[in-house]
Every structure is written in C-alpha cells, then in structure tokens.
Write an enzyme that holds these catalytic residues in place. Sequence first.
Site, PDB file in Angstrom:
ATOM      1  N   TYR A 188     -20.734 -56.494 -27.970  1.00 30.83           N
ATOM      2  CA  TYR A 188     -20.372 -56.434 -29.387  1.00 30.83           C
ATOM      3  C   TYR A 188     -21.560 -55.834 -30.142  1.00 30.83           C
ATOM      4  O   TYR A 188     -22.560 -56.513 -30.380  1.00 30.83           O
ATOM      5  CB  TYR A 188     -20.040 -57.858 -29.855  1.00 30.83           C
ATOM      6  CG  TYR A 188     -19.625 -58.038 -31.301  1.00 30.83           C
ATOM      7  CD1 TYR A 188     -19.524 -56.976 -32.194  1.00 30.83           C
ATOM      8  CD2 TYR A 188     -19.304 -59.308 -31.783  1.00 30.83           C
ATOM      9  CE1 TYR A 188     -19.129 -57.171 -33.506  1.00 30.83           C
ATOM     10  CE2 TYR A 188     -18.913 -59.517 -33.092  1.00 30.83           C
ATOM     11  CZ  TYR A 188     -18.844 -58.443 -33.950  1.00 30.83           C
ATOM     12  OH  TYR A 188     -18.458 -58.657 -35.259  1.00 30.83           O
ATOM     13  N   LYS A 239     -17.297 -53.222 -28.209  1.00 29.91           N
ATOM     14  CA  LYS A 239     -16.747 -53.433 -29.562  1.00 29.91           C
ATOM     15  C   LYS A 239     -17.788 -52.863 -30.501  1.00 29.91           C
ATOM     16  O   LYS A 239     -18.892 -53.407 -30.614  1.00 29.91           O
ATOM     17  CB  LYS A 239     -16.522 -54.921 -29.806  1.00 29.91           C
ATOM     18  CG  LYS A 239     -16.180 -55.249 -31.246  1.00 29.91           C
ATOM     19  CD  LYS A 239     -15.921 -56.719 -31.386  1.00 29.91           C
ATOM     20  CE  LYS A 239     -15.938 -57.246 -32.807  1.00 29.91           C
ATOM     21  NZ  LYS A 239     -16.037 -56.337 -33.914  1.00 29.91           N
TER      22      LYS A 239
HETATM   23  C1  LIG Z   1     -19.075 -56.561 -40.793  1.00 26.66           C
HETATM   24  C2  LIG Z   1     -17.663 -56.994 -40.535  1.00 26.66           C
HETATM   25  O1  LIG Z   1     -17.310 -58.098 -40.849  1.00 26.66           O
HETATM   26  N1  LIG Z   1     -16.883 -56.098 -39.974  1.00 26.66           N
HETATM   27  C3  LIG Z   1     -15.496 -56.395 -39.646  1.00 26.66           C
HETATM   28  C4  LIG Z   1     -14.574 -55.325 -40.182  1.00 26.66           C
HETATM   29  O2  LIG Z   1     -13.253 -55.650 -39.845  1.00 26.66           O
HETATM   30  C5  LIG Z   1     -14.697 -55.243 -41.707  1.00 26.66           C
HETATM   31  O3  LIG Z   1     -14.368 -56.482 -42.290  1.00 26.66           O
HETATM   32  C6  LIG Z   1     -13.776 -54.172 -42.269  1.00 26.66           C
HETATM   33  O4  LIG Z   1     -14.014 -52.946 -41.640  1.00 26.66           O
HETATM   34  C7  LIG Z   1     -13.978 -54.035 -43.792  1.00 26.66           C
HETATM   35  O5  LIG Z   1     -15.214 -53.443 -44.085  1.00 26.66           O
HETATM   36  C8  LIG Z   1     -15.335 -56.501 -38.134  1.00 26.66           C
HETATM   37  O6  LIG Z   1     -15.984 -55.451 -37.473  1.00 26.66           O
HETATM   38  C9  LIG Z   1     -15.916 -57.834 -37.693  1.00 26.66           C
HETATM   39  C10 LIG Z   1     -15.304 -58.337 -36.482  1.00 26.66           C
HETATM   40  O7  LIG Z   1     -14.616 -57.662 -35.781  1.00 26.66           O
HETATM   41  C11 LIG Z   1     -15.535 -59.745 -36.149  1.00 26.66           C
HETATM   42  O8  LIG Z   1     -15.168 -60.579 -36.947  1.00 26.66           O
HETATM   43  O9  LIG Z   1     -16.100 -60.029 -35.116  1.00 26.66           O
END
Ligand SMILES: CC(=O)N[C@@H]([C@@H](O)[C@H](O)[C@H](O)CO)[C@@H](O)CC(=O)C(=O)O
Length: 320
Positions: free
Chosen positions: A143, A173
Amino acid sequence: MASPKKQLQGLVAATITPMTEHGEINFSVIGQYVDYLVEEQGVKNIFVNGTTGEGLSLSVSERRQVAEEWVTRGRNKLDQVVIHVGALSLKESQELARHAAEIGADGIAVIAPFFLKPWNKDVLINFLKEVAAAAPALPFYYYHIPALTGVKIRAEELLDGIQDKIPTFQGLKFSDTDLLDFGQCVDQNRQRQFAFLFGVDEQLLSALVMGATGAVGSTYNYLGKKTNQMLEAFERKDFSSALNHQFCIQRFINFVLKLGFGVSQTKAIMTLVSGIPMGPPRPPLQKASREFIDDAKAKLKSLGFLSSTDLKDGNLESYS
Ligand SMILES: CC(=O)N[C@@H]([C@@H](O)[C@H](O)[C@H](O)CO)[C@@H](O)CC(=O)C(=O)O
C-alpha cells in the site's frame, strides 16, 4: 506462492469503520453495509482497516474484530476481502497478518512504517517480507501512500525484483498522483500477473489508461455505481462517456476537497447517502460540520447522486 482465486480487479471500497456516538465500533451495521455495497453500488471487493477505516487509530484487538466481522458478513456476498495489516510494530503487523489468514481473508496489504521510517528500498522490502511471511498463503499487496506515510521510496523501485523477496506479492495499491511512477510500475511488470490498484478516485480514468487493473478508494462506498459506469464505458472503448463520468465524479470531489475532505467527511457523506449510521471518527479527527453536510448534500443532489427520495439524513441529527 499464494494463488488467488482470481486477480483482484474492478472497484474495491475502502471501508469505513462504523462507530457509535461514544466512539466504540458499531459492529451491528456491518451486515447492512455489505448488502448496501453489493446491491446499491455494485461493489463486491473491500479493503478493510485502511486509511478510510481508521485502521491506525484502532487497537490491535479492534482491528482483529473488525476484520473478522467483515469476513463473516461478506461470506458468499463479496468477491474479495483484503485486510490492511500495516502497523508501526512488526510484531503487531505479523499478528494481524496471521489473524487475517486464520479468518479466511483473501489478501493482506501493508503500508510503510511511518515513525521510524525505512530509508531505502531494501530496508522497506525487509520489513514487508517479514510481515508477508507471517501469512504465507495469502496474496500480499504493498500500500503506497507517500503523502501520509512520508516514505517517498518510488513504487517502481520497490517493485523491481520484489517477487524474489516476497513470493506472495500480488500487487500494488497506489495512492499517489505520480502517474509516471504508476505507469512505470505497470510497464516494467507486464509479464507478471500483478494487480495495479489505483487509489486517487478523482484521477482513476488517467490511471486506467496507464494500465490500472482496479481501484481502491473511499468514494466507491457511495459513488461506486457511477464509477462502475465509467469502468464499463472505458471497457467498451467509449472514451467520451468515460470522460463525462470522470468529470462528473471530479465535480463532486473537487467541491468537497475545497471544503476540507477526509475520513470525517467520508463518514458523514456515507451516512447521508446510504442511511447507515457511520458515526463520528476517532480523535484526533473531529466529526464533519453541519455546514459541510448541507453543502455536500446540495452538491450530491445537483449532480444527480442523490434524489429527494434517497435522502436519509435522519442519522445526521447529532451534527451541529
Ligand atoms: C488519502 C486518501 O484517503 N485517499 C483515499 C481516496 O479514496 C480519496 O479519499 C479520494 O481519492 C478523494 O481524494 C484512498 O486512497 C484511501 C484508501 O484507499 C484507504 O482508505 O485505504
């Protein structure tokens, strides 16, 4: 080597950890949450205890219970359940990896330790290898989320020869906006059956062009249906429709990012859209403001993500 049932692909919801108003985990809604993802959003893969799931804010015991509940509730409904087992302590990470294997999870993922940090690729690989070895039959995903871990080792560099060190390595990821790094991860590993899971929801279409095989993100909890339409359009090479879907998703994410968007706001939006109470985040995070919710609700409605009949904000009464 671990042999997954099939490659992890398509959308993977980074699950929220529902909590009560008193800050305890609300296990009682997880079954309903699984049904919502599958039936309303068309999302059949989940990533548990990650960033969105506040995994690093939970105790090891809570992380085990949350993982177990998702695996149990998801049985015969979900395709794959990946558990994030990253921790600052190698021992804790190994314990969580072993536990994920015992409960029948489909894979584990690990972030780079972010307090006493690995300073180069080999040091990071050694840490990951020790965690992966605790669950030798489970597919392993790295990740990559440098903005939060502060570990800037390029994913491209990390992937070079990784299967020699971690035979269970199954994919990446990638939660970063560096599409050069992401593209090179794909390009240099074309002969391998790795999953390349992109983690910046507002830029997913660009990553699909680069060869992403799937996506893990917070917005797939409530924009899964819309994002699936984009994936379908991309699949049938209708790039104009795919772009329209991505722009529509971007309009929402761009709007909330400007207001201040993170795990707290994700919990509030999901409560609003699904009607399932996600509760407050765990401190130091603070719950989203009533003002944020009103603005987000208006935007969701104007973009057609929420109809008046869908509005289920009864559970948001505690927001002031
Ligand atoms: C920094 C962060 O929280 N990034 C999110 C994104 O889904 C993000 O919320 C989205 O792209 C909006 O910016 C995901 O990459 C996080 C994720 O997959 C996780 O919860 O592990």
